[in-house]
Write a protein that holds these residues in place. Sequence first.
Motif: not given
Length: 346
Positions: A123, A126, A128-129, A132, A208, A210
């Motif tokens: 978590q 970072k 997000d894609s 990253d 989390r 992804f």
Amino acid sequence: MRLTNPLRPIVLIVVILFSSPCALLAKEEKSIRVGFFPNLTHAQPLVGLARGSFQARLGADVKIDTKLFNAGPALMEAVFAGGIDIGYIGPGPMINGFIRSGGEIVRMVAGAASGGAVFVVRQDVKVDSPKDLEGKTLASPQLGNTQDISLRIYLRNNGLKPKGSGGNVGVIPIHNPDIMNLFREKQIDGAWVPEPWGARLVRETGGRVFLDERDLWQNKKFATASIIVTTGFLLEYPELVEKWLRAHVEVTEWINAHPEEAKEIINAELKRITTKGLPKEILNEAFGRVEFTYEPLVESINTFADYAYELGFLRQKPDLSNLYQLDLLNKVLTEDGLGPITAVTE
């Protein structure tokens, strides 16, 4: 003077010896060595062995010798060492072992699970894609296992490479329990794992999801676990393989019809094997990502074979035409009014 037959005592001894219960038991008892993982994607052996379903089909004169593994490559090594007759395994190690043996050592006789693999990240990191993931350290259960191949292909398809292959993404193959520990200690940033390890990373270490691997496949279906049988065992004991498959189909249907009872059994078995059961919320989350099946999902296995070749795990382009042997499964399904299954095997 009474004449006696000098061979009569010998004959009597032989008759007594071979008619004794102990001698008959020793002569008739067989053993079947079964390998699988203490993972949710291997629910059928967990549930079926606990409920006695496999033993009931095989009969009292067949001993089931179970052997547990962390991941597929270790199970395949046991196959090569002559220690396994039937195994539940993912596509990657199954394909690698088949090719390594020149197409001789095993046959895939049924499917077991679809889905049940996720890419979990921390978590506090970072991501997000896919971009990253540059510079991150990721984990998989074992080098060359099914999740390891999926992770490496995902990186490649998104223009990324592992360290050692010209890239800057760390990929560490380690056992699932060690992945949990490294996640807690923030020594890795993410991991591609089978269930229930994905749900555990989310609930117990603050990770989390992804990516759910189902989202990468057509119709959200791909083989996570299949049943393999060594060629020698299949040739010598086809009747035992058929009985095992009959129980496998029955257990699969039972799990899908009784999910709550199945969860309780799976959790009890995981606790017995690993000394730790799963909280209800983790089990429910993990269970919801897995489809239990006997369908072989051959097209996805052929795709995994192409991936393994492209990644360099296979030295030659794979020909899997002799891997699939579905006649016994189709016999069982037809007799049970469930089949047959038609599959593209080339």
